[in-house]
Each structure stands twice: as structure tokens, then as C-alpha cells.
Scaffold this active site. Structure first.
Site, PDB file in Angstrom:
ATOM      1  N   HIS A  72      -2.122  15.398  -2.878  1.00  0.00           N
ATOM      2  CA  HIS A  72      -0.856  15.923  -3.420  1.00  0.00           C
ATOM      3  C   HIS A  72      -0.810  15.705  -4.931  1.00  0.00           C
ATOM      4  O   HIS A  72      -1.558  14.900  -5.480  1.00  0.00           O
ATOM      5  CB  HIS A  72       0.342  15.284  -2.713  1.00  0.00           C
ATOM      6  CG  HIS A  72       0.355  13.782  -2.757  1.00  0.00           C
ATOM      7  ND1 HIS A  72      -0.444  12.992  -1.957  1.00  0.00           N
ATOM      8  CD2 HIS A  72       1.064  12.931  -3.512  1.00  0.00           C
ATOM      9  CE1 HIS A  72      -0.218  11.721  -2.220  1.00  0.00           C
ATOM     10  NE2 HIS A  72       0.689  11.656  -3.161  1.00  0.00           N
ATOM     11  N   TYR A 200      10.956   8.953  -3.857  1.00  0.00           N
ATOM     12  CA  TYR A 200      11.624   7.670  -4.093  1.00  0.00           C
ATOM     13  C   TYR A 200      13.094   7.962  -4.378  1.00  0.00           C
ATOM     14  O   TYR A 200      13.413   8.985  -4.992  1.00  0.00           O
ATOM     15  CB  TYR A 200      11.073   6.980  -5.342  1.00  0.00           C
ATOM     16  CG  TYR A 200       9.623   6.575  -5.303  1.00  0.00           C
ATOM     17  CD1 TYR A 200       9.219   5.406  -4.678  1.00  0.00           C
ATOM     18  CD2 TYR A 200       8.656   7.330  -5.961  1.00  0.00           C
ATOM     19  CE1 TYR A 200       7.889   5.006  -4.689  1.00  0.00           C
ATOM     20  CE2 TYR A 200       7.321   6.950  -5.978  1.00  0.00           C
ATOM     21  CZ  TYR A 200       6.946   5.777  -5.337  1.00  0.00           C
ATOM     22  OH  TYR A 200       5.629   5.389  -5.355  1.00  0.00           O
ATOM     23  N   PRO A 292       5.212  -3.516  -3.794  1.00  0.00           N
ATOM     24  CA  PRO A 292       4.632  -2.274  -3.260  1.00  0.00           C
ATOM     25  C   PRO A 292       5.007  -1.015  -4.037  1.00  0.00           C
ATOM     26  O   PRO A 292       4.331   0.009  -3.874  1.00  0.00           O
ATOM     27  CB  PRO A 292       5.186  -2.213  -1.827  1.00  0.00           C
ATOM     28  CG  PRO A 292       6.402  -3.065  -1.844  1.00  0.00           C
ATOM     29  CD  PRO A 292       6.141  -4.143  -2.839  1.00  0.00           C
ATOM     30  N   LYS A 296       0.066   0.072  -5.722  1.00  0.00           N
ATOM     31  CA  LYS A 296      -1.117  -0.308  -6.494  1.00  0.00           C
ATOM     32  C   LYS A 296      -1.998  -1.362  -5.823  1.00  0.00           C
ATOM     33  O   LYS A 296      -3.152  -1.558  -6.230  1.00  0.00           O
ATOM     34  CB  LYS A 296      -0.685  -0.831  -7.879  1.00  0.00           C
ATOM     35  CG  LYS A 296      -0.091   0.250  -8.787  1.00  0.00           C
ATOM     36  CD  LYS A 296      -1.173   1.199  -9.256  1.00  0.00           C
ATOM     37  CE  LYS A 296      -0.651   2.415  -9.951  1.00  0.00           C
ATOM     38  NZ  LYS A 296      -1.143   3.674  -9.381  1.00  0.00           N
ATOM     39  N   TYR A 384       0.766   5.910 -13.143  1.00  0.00           N
ATOM     40  CA  TYR A 384       0.990   6.147 -11.704  1.00  0.00           C
ATOM     41  C   TYR A 384      -0.299   6.659 -11.055  1.00  0.00           C
ATOM     42  O   TYR A 384      -0.665   6.258  -9.940  1.00  0.00           O
ATOM     43  CB  TYR A 384       2.136   7.140 -11.522  1.00  0.00           C
ATOM     44  CG  TYR A 384       2.587   7.271 -10.087  1.00  0.00           C
ATOM     45  CD1 TYR A 384       3.250   6.221  -9.449  1.00  0.00           C
ATOM     46  CD2 TYR A 384       2.349   8.436  -9.367  1.00  0.00           C
ATOM     47  CE1 TYR A 384       3.648   6.327  -8.125  1.00  0.00           C
ATOM     48  CE2 TYR A 384       2.753   8.552  -8.041  1.00  0.00           C
ATOM     49  CZ  TYR A 384       3.395   7.490  -7.431  1.00  0.00           C
ATOM     50  OH  TYR A 384       3.781   7.595  -6.122  1.00  0.00           O
TER      51      TYR A 384
END
Ligand code: APR
Ligand code: PHB
Length: 391
Positions: A72, A200, A292, A296, A384
Site C-alpha cells: 500500500h 489512525y 507500537p 517500527k 514513516y
């Protein structure tokens, strides 16, 4: 028994290290405290950086990941129940992400080790490290009522946060950095189709995350108080609370169903320096923990193992110890990059008990600025998506 490398811990870090060493013709023995079924039943994170995908592929364990993993372009964030932004890592950092569960990776690693005849000793009790400062270290453990000894050239401490390896570095030579957060994540796994993307949420009821494992397996989390009791959270309450943290169109798209797993994880940041002492080298959760948020933890374990396998290969095949000498510094640069980023993303997306009106406005402003500024978005996306490995 004698082997070039003893690997303490048969989680993703230890198994991947033994696999990568094997592919270079270097033997190792993995000592795992738990039974294999226990290790395989653990539910952990599920998002891979592209650098991790490449390491798994060139460790000959990428086949099922490439078949079943979900590539994605990034992740969405919603806040104040109405705003939405996309961290598009393909656009802003030039690389996508892969959703593929750590549970599957662990299965793939065990299958690969078995196929190549790798030696993984499970239910190894009382593992102890000896003479890590000298030229001839060894490891002892108990199994089937007997004590065993393995002599080796190097020990890899891959035994997670609660392992024994880190403690083998003398306290005077070790510095530990720690931060605990005043909340946890209540997570469930359900055999329902996930949303098409990860989302998120920073809502006034707290953080939430809609994530995925495969087309019929979803992972959801909500921020919770540390003293939360699972018995107070039957599925219907979890789903109602999750949906209440999202704008209506997202909430309506969530497909609910019975949970097949439910657990609470506390959030912690932890880094141990250095990551090596004498002939002991730490990798993965044995040396560091990240909260979390941002997923990572597993990616850091994979990058540590990439560096450590390269260093051990250079030692055994070229007699070159430059990478071994620089292992701790090099690994820590990437660890601190991810530790800082995970801490920052945690702060951006959660509600803190002592947060004042000013702090909330500052949080909202940061999210607005992130959606408005191409420069800021690029900086966030490159972290990210995962910082590059050093040559
Ligand atoms: N002796 C032998 N094995 C041990 C010991 C010990 N004293 N202590 C712990 N272990 C084993 C654990 O049972 C576990 O299987 O070491 C393993 C460590 O595995 P993980 O905790 O999974 O850590 P790691 O392999 O570094 O994986 C990195 O990424 O997503 C994150 O935290 C998540 O587990 C994940 C991590
Ligand atoms: C997960 O799917 O478990 C997950 C995904 C993204 C995160 C954290 C966890 O940031």
C-alpha cells in the site's frame, strides 16, 4: 558442542540472523526458551518498511510475503472527527509499505530454518552467557534435565526485552534510556475484511487504529488506561468504542465480528547503549523497545540483523572486523531515528491525561500544518517509510 555463532532467542531477530548466516555458509545454533507453538502464537505488529521487505526477500523468505502481503502507498490520519490526511510514502518518499503480519514472518522463518536443517533448540532453560569479554565465550543452558555447553566465537543476544543477554553487559558499561507512557493499546484480531487502508485516529476519546493482516483478518486498536481489565471489554463494547473514535463514514465501513484475540499492550520507549560488548552483539527488542505507533519494532529488528549478519560475514569470510567494530554505533543511529519518530507519532496521535487546552490546540495545529506543508509531509513520510540502511 561448538559453533561459530550462538544466537540467544528464537523470535524474528534470532531466526532471521541464523537464516542470513546460513545463506553465507556460517553455522549457528539458536536457543529459544519457549516451546515453538508458543512463539508462533504471539500476535505482534504487521507493517513492513520497504527496506525490510528487501531484506526478507534476499534472505529467501519473501515468497509468501510477496504472495499474501498487501502493498500500500501509505496510511491515513483522521482527527477532530472530521479532518483527514494521507501519509503517502510512495509519493513523498519514493517507496510503498507492506502489510504482512509478524506472526506469518515467524512461521516463514521457522519453515525456512527447518528446510535448510537449521538448528533451533526450543525449551532451552537457564541460558547463561560466559566469558563474553574473552576470546572463547560459551553459553550454557538446561534441557531435559541436563546442562549443556556450547563454545562459540560470537554470541548474538536476540532474546527480546526480558531476555538475559543485555544484562550480561556489565552495568558500568551500559546506559539505558527509558520512557513509559500513561496508557496502553487494547487490540483485537477479527476474521472480518479490513478497511482498504490503515487509518489512525486522534479523537477526543483517545487514539484508535484500523489495521489489517490479510483480506479476511483485521487488527484494531484503541488507546486505553493502563489498569484496563479485559473482562470489562466484551466485543460489542470494543466495536462501539472504536467506531466512536472515527468520523461516521469510516465507522460505517468497519465490518465487525467476533474477536479471535484480545490483549492489552503497555507503551514504552527503551534504548540500551552500546549494543555490543566484547563478543556479545545485541539485536532487536533485546536492545530497544519502541511504542507500537508507527510499527517500527519489527523493522528495527530486521535492520539490526541486516547490519549484524553483514558484520559477521565480513569477519568469517574476509577476516575484516570493521563492520563488527562499528556495529553498535551504526545500528544505534537507525534505532534512535525510529525511537524518536515513534515517540513523536505517539505524542501526535494520543490523548495524554495531563494534556491542557493549549496542548490540544498545538496537536491540532501540527496535524493541520502536516496536511498543508509539502516540506513537512516529506520529512514525516521519509521516516514513516523507514530510514535507509548505511553502506
Ligand atoms: N533464553 C532464550 N530465549 C529467550 C530468553 C532466554 N533467557 N528470553 C527470551 N527469549 C526468547 C523469547 O521467548 C522470544 O521468543 O527470545 C525471543 C525474543 O523474541 P521477540 O521478543 O519477538 O524479539 P525480537 O526477535 O527482537 O523481535 C522484534 O519486533 O514487532 C516487534 O516487539 C516486536 O517481537 C517483536 C520485535
Ligand atoms: C498493526 O497492524 O499491528 C499496526 C499497524 C500500524 C501501526 C502499529 C501497529 O502503527
Amino acid at each position: 558442542m561448538k559453533t561459530p555463532v550462538v544466537i540467544v532467542g528464537g523470535g524474528p531477530a534470532g531466526l532471521l540472523l541464523s537464516q542470513r548466516l546460513h545463506l553465507q555458509g556460517i553455522a549457528s545454533v539458536v536457543l529459544e526458551r519457549q516451546a515453538r507453538a508458543h512463539v508462533l502464537a504471539r500476535i505482534r505488529a504487521g507493517v513492513l518498511e520497504w527496506g525490510s521487505v528487501q531484506v526478507l526477500r534476499n534472505s529467501d523468505i519473501g515468497e509468501r510475503m510477496d504472495r499474501e502481503g498487501h502493498i500500500h502507498d501509505g496510511t491515513d490520519i483522521v482527527w477532530s472527527n472530521r479532518h483527514r490526511l494521507t501519509l503517502n510514502t510512495r509519493r513523498h518518499a519514493g517507496r510503498p509499505m507492506m502489510a504482512y503480519g509478524q506472526t506469518n514472518i515467524t512461521e516463514d522463518l521457522y519453515a525456512a530454518r527447518d528446510a535448510l536443517g537449521g538448528q533451533v533448540i526450543d525449551e532451552a532453560q537457564n541460558v547463561a552467557l560466559h566469558d563474553i569479554d574473552g576470546a572463547s565465550p560459551f553459553v550454557t543452558y538446561a534441557k531435559d534435565g541436563k546442562t549443556h555447553r556450547i563454545d562459540c566465537a560470537f554470541i548474538a543476544g536476540c532474546d527480546g526485552f526480558h531476555g538475559v543477554s543485555r544484562q550480561a553487559i556489565p552495568a558500568a558499561k551500559r546506559r539505558e534510556y527509558e520512557k513509559v507512557y500513561p496508557f496502553g493499546w487494547l487490540g483485537i484480531l477479527s476474521e472480518t475484511p479490513p478497511l482498504p487502508e490503515l487509518i489512525y485516529a486522534n479523537s477526543e476519546r483517545g487514539f484508535a487504529l484500523c489495521s489489517m493482516r490479510n483480506p479476511m483478518l483485521s487488527r484494531y486498536y484503541i488507546q486505553c488506561q493502563l489498569e484496563t481489565n479485559l473482562d470489562d471489554w466484551p466485543d460489542h463494547r470494543f466495536w462501539a468504542e472504536l467506531k466512536a473514535r472515527y468520523p461516521r463514514e469510516v465507522a460505517e465501513a468497519v465490518v465487525t465480528g467476533p474477536s479471535i484475540e484480545k490483549s492489552i499492550a503497555p507503551l514504552r520507549s527503551f534504548v540500551c547503549e552500546p549494543m555490543a560488548h566484547g563478543r556479545l552483539f545485541l539485536a532487536g527488542d533485546a536492545a530497544h523497545i519502541v511504542p507500537p505507533t508507527g510499527a517500527k519494532g519489527l523493522n528495527l529488528a530486521i535492520s539490526d540483523v541486516f547490519y549484524l549478519s553483514r558484520a559477521l560475514t565480513a569477519h568469517f569470510k574476509q577476516g575484516n572486523d570493521a563492520y563488527l567494530s562499528s556495529y553498535s554505533d551504526m545500528a544505534l543511529r537507525r534505532v534512535w531515528g525510529a525511537a524518536r519518530f515513534s515517540w513523536w507519532l505517539t505524542g501526535l496521535l494520543h490523548r495524554f491525561p495531563d494534556q491542557k487546552a493549549f496542548d490540544l490546540r498545538a496537536q491540532e495545529q501540527e496535524l493541520s500544518y502536516l496536511s498543508a506543508s509539502e516540506a513537512y509531509m516529506k520529512a514525516v513520510c521519509e521516516q514513516y517509510a523507514g530510514l535507509p540502511f548505511e553502506g
